[in-house]
Motif scaffolding. Structure first.
Motif, PDB file in Angstrom:
ATOM      1  N   MET A 183       0.689  -1.140  -0.114  1.00  0.00           N
ATOM      2  CA  MET A 183       0.309   0.122  -0.400  1.00  0.00           C
ATOM      3  C   MET A 183       0.622   0.865   0.357  1.00  0.00           C
ATOM      4  O   MET A 183       0.697   2.274  -0.806  1.00  0.00           O
ATOM      5  N   LEU A 184       1.585   1.378   0.926  1.00  0.00           N
ATOM      6  CA  LEU A 184       3.052   1.963   0.613  1.00  0.00           C
ATOM      7  C   LEU A 184       3.553   2.450  -1.053  1.00  0.00           C
ATOM      8  O   LEU A 184       3.600   3.494  -0.774  1.00  0.00           O
ATOM      9  N   ASN A 185       4.183   1.679  -1.521  1.00  0.00           N
ATOM     10  CA  ASN A 185       4.913   2.131  -1.978  1.00  0.00           C
ATOM     11  C   ASN A 185       3.261   2.503  -3.421  1.00  0.00           C
ATOM     12  O   ASN A 185       4.103   2.966  -4.214  1.00  0.00           O
ATOM     13  N   LYS A 186       2.558   1.925  -3.265  1.00  0.00           N
ATOM     14  CA  LYS A 186       0.600   2.349  -3.923  1.00  0.00           C
ATOM     15  C   LYS A 186       0.861   4.049  -3.925  1.00  0.00           C
ATOM     16  O   LYS A 186       1.317   4.481  -5.017  1.00  0.00           O
ATOM     17  N   MET A 187       1.003   3.718  -2.407  1.00  0.00           N
ATOM     18  CA  MET A 187       0.764   5.732  -2.290  1.00  0.00           C
ATOM     19  C   MET A 187       1.659   6.395  -2.767  1.00  0.00           C
ATOM     20  O   MET A 187       1.403   8.343  -3.011  1.00  0.00           O
ATOM     21  N   SER A 188       2.825   5.952  -2.676  1.00  0.00           N
ATOM     22  CA  SER A 188       4.305   6.958  -2.468  1.00  0.00           C
ATOM     23  C   SER A 188       3.776   6.957  -4.288  1.00  0.00           C
ATOM     24  O   SER A 188       4.411   7.733  -4.647  1.00  0.00           O
ATOM     25  N   GLU A 189       4.045   6.043  -5.384  1.00  0.00           N
ATOM     26  CA  GLU A 189       3.743   5.967  -6.603  1.00  0.00           C
ATOM     27  C   GLU A 189       3.336   7.108  -7.007  1.00  0.00           C
ATOM     28  O   GLU A 189       3.478   7.927  -8.027  1.00  0.00           O
ATOM     29  N   THR A 190       1.317   6.886  -6.904  1.00  0.00           N
ATOM     30  CA  THR A 190       0.600   8.150  -6.976  1.00  0.00           C
ATOM     31  C   THR A 190       0.763   9.645  -7.190  1.00  0.00           C
ATOM     32  O   THR A 190       0.295  10.383  -7.132  1.00  0.00           O
ATOM     33  N   ALA A 191       1.465   9.797  -5.291  1.00  0.00           N
ATOM     34  CA  ALA A 191       1.992  11.100  -4.863  1.00  0.00           C
ATOM     35  C   ALA A 191       3.200  11.490  -5.790  1.00  0.00           C
ATOM     36  O   ALA A 191       3.171  12.527  -5.948  1.00  0.00           O
ATOM     37  N   ILE A 192       3.443  10.351  -6.425  1.00  0.00           N
ATOM     38  CA  ILE A 192       4.920  11.309  -6.969  1.00  0.00           C
ATOM     39  C   ILE A 192       4.303  11.434  -8.419  1.00  0.00           C
ATOM     40  O   ILE A 192       4.816  12.665  -8.609  1.00  0.00           O
ATOM     41  N   ARG A 193       3.673  11.406  -8.899  1.00  0.00           N
ATOM     42  CA  ARG A 193       3.052  11.281 -10.932  1.00  0.00           C
ATOM     43  C   ARG A 193       2.227  11.949 -10.410  1.00  0.00           C
ATOM     44  O   ARG A 193       2.124  13.364 -10.442  1.00  0.00           O
ATOM     45  N   ALA A 194       1.069  12.281  -8.600  1.00  0.00           N
ATOM     46  CA  ALA A 194       0.504  13.947  -8.852  1.00  0.00           C
ATOM     47  C   ALA A 194       1.619  15.009  -8.380  1.00  0.00           C
ATOM     48  O   ALA A 194       1.333  16.458  -8.706  1.00  0.00           O
ATOM     49  N   ALA A 195       2.353  15.119  -8.352  1.00  0.00           N
ATOM     50  CA  ALA A 195       3.549  15.958  -7.842  1.00  0.00           C
ATOM     51  C   ALA A 195       3.928  16.348  -9.084  1.00  0.00           C
ATOM     52  O   ALA A 195       4.341  17.718  -9.687  1.00  0.00           O
ATOM     53  N   GLN A 196       4.287  15.289  -9.914  1.00  0.00           N
ATOM     54  CA  GLN A 196       4.856  15.515 -11.475  1.00  0.00           C
ATOM     55  C   GLN A 196       3.922  16.548 -12.117  1.00  0.00           C
ATOM     56  O   GLN A 196       4.103  17.293 -13.396  1.00  0.00           O
ATOM     57  N   VAL A 197       2.806  16.534 -12.281  1.00  0.00           N
ATOM     58  CA  VAL A 197       2.060  16.756 -12.606  1.00  0.00           C
ATOM     59  C   VAL A 197       1.694  18.214 -12.580  1.00  0.00           C
ATOM     60  O   VAL A 197       1.743  19.048 -13.290  1.00  0.00           O
ATOM     61  N   LEU A 198       1.950  18.656 -11.122  1.00  0.00           N
ATOM     62  CA  LEU A 198       2.250  20.039 -10.449  1.00  0.00           C
ATOM     63  C   LEU A 198       3.282  20.911 -10.997  1.00  0.00           C
ATOM     64  O   LEU A 198       3.135  21.842 -11.399  1.00  0.00           O
ATOM     65  N   ILE A 199       4.314  19.900 -10.978  1.00  0.00           N
ATOM     66  CA  ILE A 199       5.734  20.435 -11.131  1.00  0.00           C
ATOM     67  C   ILE A 199       5.898  20.811 -13.014  1.00  0.00           C
ATOM     68  O   ILE A 199       6.488  21.636 -12.910  1.00  0.00           O
ATOM     69  N   ASN A 200       5.423  20.028 -13.624  1.00  0.00           N
ATOM     70  CA  ASN A 200       5.495  19.531 -15.039  1.00  0.00           C
ATOM     71  C   ASN A 200       4.210  19.831 -15.666  1.00  0.00           C
ATOM     72  O   ASN A 200       3.874  18.734 -16.328  1.00  0.00           O
ATOM     73  N   PRO A 201       3.063  20.660 -15.396  1.00  0.00           N
ATOM     74  CA  PRO A 201       1.753  20.305 -15.949  1.00  0.00           C
ATOM     75  C   PRO A 201       1.645  20.437 -17.233  1.00  0.00           C
ATOM     76  O   PRO A 201       1.988  20.531 -17.968  1.00  0.00           O
ATOM     77  N   PRO A 202       0.354  19.708 -18.194  1.00  0.00           N
ATOM     78  CA  PRO A 202      -0.277  19.340 -19.378  1.00  0.00           C
ATOM     79  C   PRO A 202      -0.291  20.219 -19.809  1.00  0.00           C
ATOM     80  O   PRO A 202      -0.970  21.832 -18.942  1.00  0.00           O
ATOM     81  N   LEU A 203      -0.630  20.851 -20.579  1.00  0.00           N
ATOM     82  CA  LEU A 203       0.132  22.609 -21.435  1.00  0.00           C
ATOM     83  C   LEU A 203      -1.715  22.965 -22.464  1.00  0.00           C
ATOM     84  O   LEU A 203      -1.390  21.343 -23.192  1.00  0.00           O
ATOM     85  N   MET A 204      -2.401  23.391 -22.138  1.00  0.00           N
ATOM     86  CA  MET A 204      -3.127  23.677 -23.273  1.00  0.00           C
ATOM     87  C   MET A 204      -3.338  25.284 -23.930  1.00  0.00           C
ATOM     88  O   MET A 204      -2.477  25.935 -24.349  1.00  0.00           O
ATOM     89  N   VAL A 205      -2.786  24.842 -25.306  1.00  0.00           N
ATOM     90  CA  VAL A 205      -3.183  25.604 -26.543  1.00  0.00           C
ATOM     91  C   VAL A 205      -2.919  25.485 -27.555  1.00  0.00           C
ATOM     92  O   VAL A 205      -4.070  24.496 -28.288  1.00  0.00           O
ATOM     93  N   PRO A 206      -3.811  26.517 -27.447  1.00  0.00           N
ATOM     94  CA  PRO A 206      -4.736  27.084 -29.333  1.00  0.00           C
ATOM     95  C   PRO A 206      -4.172  26.413 -30.166  1.00  0.00           C
ATOM     96  O   PRO A 206      -3.404  26.213 -30.437  1.00  0.00           O
TER      97      PRO A 206
END
Length: 491
Positions: free
Chosen positions: A281-304
């Motif tokens: 469980m801890l490894n799965k939670m850590s993986e999810t938290a890492i992915r969430a932090a990655q989205v915040l630091i390097n978010p997807p971009l909206m481009v017209p």
């Protein structure tokens, strides 16, 4: 023909423990993947040097395994302090200076042999197996240079069976070695045809061999010879059912301790098994938290779709062009992710894992403000209560047979001085004086000292000291404190 029948009989015997162990293998593999990746070779077949940490996102369990293995090593078989003494079962011999000094000399020779050999690194590796897989295995054999040699075997190689007393008495070890090693160990004259052919063409090809050590029920007691010893040692080729070598041991050469064990299982259970769900469980939670932090630091971009001129440059200082006269801009996609939400849940799982491996109790000695001697004794007693049940099993299944086997090997090799006549035929007992064993004796010592303190105060108004036997008190204190025989005066 007799050899073929014996090899066929051993192959059929090996089939049952092989099937019984198959249920455990997936469990061991999963535990090794998360707690001991360097030994994760049970159901998975990997090349040496392959990366094994692909499932690890949080190393709490790995560090907890390392800490508990090191703690057991330090508390039971510490290299810097004595951890066992030898004494006599007969009380009258304990007062014999010559007999006791010979025994202390033999104990000292055993420590020297342990220090010269590979004992410390192999016993430490055994503790890793105990706290992860719940079952360990160490092989003790004679050595021309150091007197004794030790070898901790991987759980993937070992197959166990018990006798009616719940003691492991038959061990099958299935392993691979090169054709060249086959020839060195067994000689070319007994090798199967396929290994002989490989010896000439490709001597480093690997082949399986099975080594079984079991009680020899049919033997002539008193007859000399390796093939008539109490324990049979047989190597055979499982594919061609060929006996490669048969010999014997005077004692069981394999020690197979279990960390914890129920009444129906042959193999043991471990702290890693108790908290495997928390570890995953801890490894799965850590993986999810890492992915969430990655989205915040390097978010997807909206481009017209038509306002920007490609390519889009996201590196620092990058220049992007948009068509003049438009209001289009590149904007990050706000997902609302908050990695801090999982921090509390992750810490709960880490705390549960630390509790399963006794991390807080083992580390409490170095934490907080300076403590009084009484507080230190209380903490040692607490650790003793936690590890005490495990210590009892390890003494019975590991330390006692290991010390007995080592003593017997050194005695037969003539590494001890000639024993006094008065001790011939006498039984020798093992006293454990490791830090953990001493902690258990401290309670007894504190009770005696407290009783003497109280009785000293009462003695001012009543003759209570007459109830104390001075000689018995001194003997008990000397035994409890494990005072060497060379500084004790005989009766």
């Amino acid at each position: 023909m007799v050899e073929v029948k014996k090899a066929d009989m051993l192959s059929r015997r090996f089939h049952t423990p092989n099937q019984q162990r198959s249920v455990w293998e997936s469990h061991w593999q999963e535990i090794a993947d998360y707690c001991l990746p360097r030994k994760a070779d049970i159901t998975k077949r990997r090349q040496q040097g392959d990366k094994r940490s692909e499932l690890i996102f949080d190393a709490t369990a790995i560090h907890a395994v390392e800490l508990l293995a090191a703690a057991l090593h330090g508390m039971l078989t510490n290299a810097s302090t004595p951890w066992f003494n030898l004494t006599y079962s007969a009380r009258e011999l304990r007062g014999n200076d010559a007999a006791m000094e010979w025994l202390e000399g033999a104990t000292s020779r055993m420590y020297e042999a342990f220090h010269r050999s590979n004992f410390q690194q192999e016993i430490h590796e055994l503790y890793y197996d105990l706290v992860t897989f719940g079952t360990g295995c160490i092989f003790v054999e004679a050595d021309d240079e150091t007197g004794i040699r030790f070898s901790t075997r991987h759980i993937a190689e070992i197959f166990l069976t018990e006798n009616s007393k719940g003691q492991v008495d038959t061990i099958f070890r299935k392993y691979k070695q090169s054709a060249r090693a086959f020839a060195d160990q067994f000689g070319e004259e007994v090798l199967p045809t396929r290994i002989l052919k490989a010896l000439k063409d490709s001597p480093y090809d690997m082949y399986e061999v099975v080594h079984v050590v079991m009680p020899r029920n049919e033997r002539e007691v008193g007859k000399i010879g390796q093939e008539n010893m109490p324990f049979a040692s047989i190597y055979f080729d499982p594919d061609t059912k060929t006996i490669l070598k048969e010999s014997g041991y005077m004692e069981q050469a394999f020690m197979t301790p279990r960390f914890l064990k129920d009444s129906v299982s042959t193999y043991g259970r471990s702290p890693a098994m108790s908290c495997l769900s928390d570890i995953k469980m801890l490894n799965k939670m850590s993986e999810t938290a890492i992915r969430a932090a990655q989205v915040l630091i390097n978010p997807p971009l909206m481009v017209p779709d038509d306002g920007m001129i490609s390519p889009i440059r996201t590196r620092p200082g990058g220049i992007n062009y948009y068509r003049s006269g438009t209001r289009d801009r590149i904007e990050p996609l706000q997902t609302g992710a908050n990695p801090n939400v999982s921090t509390a849940y992750e810490e709960q799982r880490r705390q549960a894992i630390r509790a399963a491996f006794y991390v807080d109790q083992l580390m409490s000695a170095g934490q907080g403000p300076r403590k009084t001697a009484t507080q230190v004794l209380q903490e040692n007693e607490e650790r003793m209560r936690l590890i005490g049940p495990v210590m009892g099993r390890l003494q019975a299944e590991l330390l006692q047979p290991l010390i007995n086997r080592s003593f017997a090997l050194m005695n037969r090799a003539g590494l001890f001085e000639a024993a006094p006549e008065e001790m011939q035929g006498e039984e020798i007992e093992i006293q454990y004086v490791s830090p953990l064993a001493k902690a258990s004796k401290q309670t007894d010592l504190q009770s005696i000292m407290r009783a003497l303190e109280v009785m000293g105060q009462v003695a001012q108004i009543a003759p209570v000291m007459d109830h104390i036997d001075p000689k018995g008190l001194v003997d008990h204190l000397l035994d409890t404190l494990v005072v060497p025989a060379k500084v004790r005066r005989s009766d």
